[in-house]
Design a protein around this motif. Structure first.
Motif, short mmCIF file in Angstrom:
data_model
loop_
_atom_site.label_atom_id
_atom_site.label_comp_id
_atom_site.label_asym_id
_atom_site.label_seq_id
_atom_site.Cartn_x
_atom_site.Cartn_y
_atom_site.Cartn_z
N PRO A 137 0.81 -1.21 0.00
CA PRO A 137 0.00 0.00 0.00
C PRO A 137 0.85 1.27 0.00
N VAL A 149 0.73 4.88 1.43
CA VAL A 149 0.00 5.49 2.55
C VAL A 149 0.56 6.88 2.83
N THR A 150 -0.33 7.84 3.02
CA THR A 150 0.11 9.19 3.36
C THR A 150 0.51 9.25 4.84
N LEU A 151 1.26 10.28 5.19
CA LEU A 151 1.61 10.45 6.60
C LEU A 151 0.37 10.75 7.44
N GLY A 154 -2.16 8.87 7.23
CA GLY A 154 -2.74 7.56 7.53
C GLY A 154 -3.72 7.04 6.50
N ASP A 155 -3.89 7.76 5.37
CA ASP A 155 -4.83 7.29 4.34
C ASP A 155 -4.08 6.52 3.26
N ALA A 156 -4.62 5.38 2.86
CA ALA A 156 -4.05 4.62 1.75
C ALA A 156 -4.62 5.17 0.46
N TYR A 190 8.29 9.35 0.96
CA TYR A 190 8.86 9.74 2.25
C TYR A 190 9.75 8.61 2.78
N ALA A 191 9.28 7.39 2.65
CA ALA A 191 10.08 6.22 3.06
C ALA A 191 9.50 4.96 2.45
N GLY A 215 9.05 1.27 3.16
CA GLY A 215 9.13 0.42 4.34
C GLY A 215 8.69 -1.00 4.07
N HIS A 216 8.83 -1.83 5.08
CA HIS A 216 8.50 -3.25 4.98
C HIS A 216 7.01 -3.48 4.72
N ASP A 217 6.18 -2.58 5.22
CA ASP A 217 4.74 -2.80 5.11
C ASP A 217 4.01 -1.75 4.29
N ALA A 218 4.66 -0.65 3.96
CA ALA A 218 3.98 0.40 3.20
C ALA A 218 5.01 1.33 2.57
N MET A 255 5.49 5.09 2.20
CA MET A 255 4.94 6.28 2.84
C MET A 255 5.18 7.50 1.95
N ARG A 308 4.11 11.93 1.65
CA ARG A 308 3.60 13.04 2.48
C ARG A 308 2.10 13.20 2.25
N THR A 344 8.33 5.20 8.83
CA THR A 344 9.30 4.54 7.94
C THR A 344 8.62 3.48 7.07
N ASP A 396 -7.78 6.43 7.13
CA ASP A 396 -8.60 5.24 6.95
C ASP A 396 -7.77 3.96 7.01
#
Lengths: 194, 156
Positions: free
Chosen positions: A14, A16-18, A20-22, A63-64, A66-69, A71, A73, B109, B148
């Motif tokens: 995914p 994802v914005t900082l 928290g929205d995908a 922004y980064a 990562g292992h799961d998303a 990221m 801004r 991160t 979300d």
């Protein structure tokens, strides 16, 4: 060193914005012409049936990684996907299946995947390669899958990646092994591998 | 106090009448790091005063209409109830809301950090004190965004 990731494993990760929205999922990774760094990602929508997005994600907006998303801004960093892929190499289009040879002409194998460094750099650090029998002779009927560090210099000639001899002196069997190799731990010579 | 302790408390009007409903969740403003709204549902069981503090709370009033009151309208949050100030403005249509409890947590991160188990906050000031996740405690000052998909927190 940041976590190393196989580029194919980034597909469906995914975005994802900082806040928290995908906003999307990664469809494919785009590298520069020298296969030295990630320049961005093509995207698909979030729904099960949603197809490719007309927007792409340039690396400068990341922004980064990562292992799961992945990221970002905010979604204002997305650009027209067509502009992102012009003159650049999407994995599927150019790098996967490319022949890997050394400067002396030794055949190494074919590229199965590209290994990138997570975090903020977007560096291509190596390749997962289906090794040729001449490069890694052994009793097995199947071609060995090994991780080859990219090395400092690499030339892309058509569908071939030309590596310096030093880059393939050592190879790794897995990502942790490649992490050690890239970090400067000599590891095992390919001749000593089982 | 913990979010899970507040969830299910009866919401009482200032005039001393019967319960308006039971608390379903607390809305958090991550920018200020504080609770901004109390959301409650005026379900049938909520009206007769069952606080539902034994884990039934959030589900008791599912059939009812959910409403929200800004934190400024809350007089006290005690062990037994949430008491509102006089003329508390209840918002019929809840604002965009993401419940912190059970929400996915991501470090900025891009690494997962489990899900939110509970949140501690100061009932006088509404400020968050700490988050408890399945991967350990997160200081409230590290919140970056709540959307979300996930709650995003600063890594280290």
């Amino acid at each position: 060193m940041n976590e190393l990731m196989a580029a194919r494993s980034l597909t469906t990760r995914p975005v994802v914005t900082l806040g928290g929205d995908a906003v999307a999922h990664v469809k494919d990774t785009v590298c520069d012409a020298a296969a030295g760094s990630v320049t961005g990602f093509t995207l698909t929508g979030r729904g099960l049936l949603s197809g490719s997005l007309r927007e792409g994600l340039p690396w400068r907006a990341v922004y980064a990684l990562g292992h799961d998303a992945v990221m970002i801004r905010d979604r204002r960093g997305l650009v027209d996907a067509a502009a992102l892929t012009t003159h650049r190499h999407s994995l599927r289009a150019r790098l996967l299946g490319a022949e890997v040879v050394t400067e002396a002409g030794t055949e190494i194998g074919t590229v199965l995947d590209v290994v990138v460094e997570g975090g903020t750099g977007g560096r291509v650090v190596g390749f997962r390669v289906a090794a040729s029998r001449r490069f890694l002779p052994g009793p097995t009927r199947h071609r060995r899958r090994v991780y080859v560090p990219r090395g400092g210099t690499l030339t892309v000639t058509g569908r071939s990646l030309v590596l310096p001899e030093d880059a393939v002196r050592y190879v790794a069997d897995d990502l942790p092994g490649l992490t050690a190799l890239v970090a400067g731990v000599p590891g095992r010579g390919r001749g000593a591998l089982p | 106090m913990l979010f899970t302790e507040v969830r299910g408390l009866p919401v009482l009007a200032a005039d001393g009448g019967g319960p308006l409903g039971t608390v379903t969740s607390l809305t958090v403003d991550v920018v200020s790091g504080a609770v901004s709204h109390v959301r409650f549902r005026d379900g049938a069981l909520g009206r007769v005063g069952l606080s539902g503090r034994v884990g039934l709370s959030g589900r008791i009033g599912r059939s009812g209409r959910e409403r929200a009151v800004p934190w400024d309208a809350v007089d006290t949050v005690a062990a037994g109830a949430v008491r509102l100030r006089a003329a508390a403005p209840c918002e019929g249509a809840p604002r965009a809301h993401h419940d912190l409890l059970d929400h996915r947590v991501l470090l900025d991160t891009g690494t997962g950090h489990g899900t939110v188990l509970d949140v501690a906050f100061d009932t006088r000031t509404a400020r968050l004190l700490a988050l408890f996740t399945t991967r350990g405690e997160v200081p409230a000052g590290r919140l970056r965004g709540l959307g979300d998909y996930a709650l995003v927190v600063r890594a280290g």
